[in-house]
Each structure stands twice: as C-alpha cells, then as structure tokens.
Design an enzyme around this catalytic site. Sequence first.
Site, PDB file in Angstrom:
ATOM      1  N   ARG A  88       0.829  -1.209   0.000  1.00 16.57           N
ATOM      2  CA  ARG A  88       0.000   0.000   0.000  1.00 16.57           C
ATOM      3  C   ARG A  88       0.862   1.257   0.000  1.00 16.57           C
ATOM      4  O   ARG A  88       0.505   2.260  -0.616  1.00 16.57           O
ATOM      5  CB  ARG A  88      -0.933  -0.023   1.212  1.00 16.57           C
ATOM      6  CG  ARG A  88      -1.948  -1.168   1.161  1.00 16.57           C
ATOM      7  CD  ARG A  88      -2.797  -1.219   2.423  1.00 16.57           C
ATOM      8  NE  ARG A  88      -3.746  -2.328   2.416  1.00 16.57           N
ATOM      9  CZ  ARG A  88      -3.496  -3.546   2.890  1.00 16.57           C
ATOM     10  NH1 ARG A  88      -2.295  -3.800   3.412  1.00 16.57           N
ATOM     11  NH2 ARG A  88      -4.410  -4.488   2.855  1.00 16.57           N
ATOM     12  N   ASP A 146      -9.302  -5.016   8.482  1.00 23.46           N
ATOM     13  CA  ASP A 146      -8.374  -6.042   8.969  1.00 23.46           C
ATOM     14  C   ASP A 146      -8.941  -6.733  10.212  1.00 23.46           C
ATOM     15  O   ASP A 146      -8.810  -7.947  10.372  1.00 23.46           O
ATOM     16  CB  ASP A 146      -7.019  -5.415   9.319  1.00 23.46           C
ATOM     17  CG  ASP A 146      -6.433  -4.651   8.162  1.00 23.46           C
ATOM     18  OD1 ASP A 146      -5.714  -5.238   7.359  1.00 23.46           O
ATOM     19  OD2 ASP A 146      -6.722  -3.442   8.063  1.00 23.46           O
TER      20      ASP A 146
END
Length: 306
Positions: A88, A146
Amino acid sequence: MTKNAIGIIGMGWVGTSVAISILHRGICEELLLNDIKPELAVGEAMDLNHGSSFYPSTTVKAASIEDMVHCKAIVVTAGRGSVPGETRLDLLEGNLQIVKQISAKLTGFNGFLIVVANPVDVLTYFYQKYTGLESKKVIGTGTMLDTARLRSMIGHKLNVDAKSIHANVIGEHGDSEVVVWSEARIGGIRLADWQEWKPEYEKEIADKVRTAAYEIIKLKGATNHAIGLVTGTLLKWIFRGERRVVTLSSIISDVYGLSGVALSLPSLVSSHGIERVMEINMDKMEEEQLMHSAEVIKKAIESVDG
C-alpha cells in the site's frame, strides 16, 4: 448542509461497492458520484437509479466535487489501486497528488471525510492537513477491515460466529499492522483459554490477515466488497449516532506517547466523529510492534511532507 447527503469521489471497484452498501442501508436522501472520468460517474448513477425499486428512496446523480460541499459526508476512494507485488505504501507519491487536488476543491466543506484510498493512514493525515477539517471528522477506514478479517478467520477456525469474537488489529493498515492477541476474547473468555485454540494459530491467522488483500488482488484485481460494507456500515453508525468502538485511523494526539501520526486504534465514533481514541492493554511485544508500525507511517509521511 443537505440532510443526509453523501458524496463518493472515485467510482472504480471500491467506489461502486461503497455506493451499493450505502443505498441498501438507506442512510441518505441524496448520493452524489464523482470520478475523474465524468462519463463513468454518469453511467454508474444511471445504473444505480434503475435499481431504485429495491432500496430505500434515494436520489443518485453525478456531481462535481465542488457540488459536494453541502454533503454530510464525503467518501474518498479516488487513487491508484495496488497491482500484484505492490504494498500500500508503494502507492503514496501518486495518490498524494490526488489528495492535494481533491482537498483544494473542498473549500467550505464541514462534514465527515471518510478516507478509503491507500495508503489510508498517510492519506488520512494529509487530507486533514490540506482541508483543515477537525481531526475528529477526517476518518480513515484503517484496520476496521483487517479487524473484520481477523474475527472472520478466528471464527472459521473455531466454528464460532465472528460477531461473538472480540479481537483487534491496530496500527498501520498495511504490512506493519499489529494483532492484539493478548486481549482477544470470545464471549468474555480469553482466546488463549478457549478449549479448541492452539498457540500456533496466531502466526497462521495473522499472516493470512496481513496478506489477504494481496491474495485477492492477485486473484481478481482488486478488493472492493468487504471495504464497501465497512464504509457503508461506518456511515450508518455515524449518522445514527450509535457510539461504536471500532479500529479507525485518525491523527492521534498523546496516545501511547504518540502524536502527529495517523493510525488505527480502538476509537469511539459517534455523530460528532471520533470522540476518543483509546489505549488498550497489550503485552510488551505488542506495544513494541505498535511503536514500529507508527514509525513506518511517520517515515512515509516525512518522505513526502514538504
């Protein structure tokens, strides 16, 4: 500010999943769509309007970013997505330019800015910096996804519904994220004391959570449905003032001695935004991992902050 109007900037895979999630929840009267390709936003608005018989009444239309300043919330998904092999943080430099361009068009906006684009923690920091909005109103989806992945995987391993599992991922939404195993519980029972739990499950599941997005991107090109559900649900909780505690990314001030960095920690979110960022019990190793995660994000911020 029009009551319960929501804007979405970026109508790619994620933006369209966010739109569907919002519409099914019936949380806004007006949904405005924007994309760097104007015809894409127009087409998505047409397509979504054709399904209006199947969701609570909402007007969906394409709009400029400037036309969104009256919205109660704006969701930003705009940015280049990951390709296989990228982290990311690899997206940072290009997507920071998009942050600057969008922020410049948000003059007069005073609603909630929900940041979904990656790297979400660093971009949350810069969206707050460039828009000047209150920190509590600039909210990154952070490790909310997450955490959902973690609970799903624990539940699957133990044959327990994920909604009965209380376990959190904190820190960066990325490779340095931290699973707080020491405080994980099922129905008030420590996960470590759960009859079917084995210590070796920790590394196995943590690795799967950390690499889940990469695996999905390799298989289908993007992750979109789960983050769409995360974002739609988060907006519902904010609009209803449900005062939920979730792992969201925001710029923190003097939490665990950290300040001036955006990362995810359990946060009380309400109709006012993020009211409180909480310190939770962790073991020494988890604390060290959180400090490392904060340092990773700080270095990424400093690498482009000029």
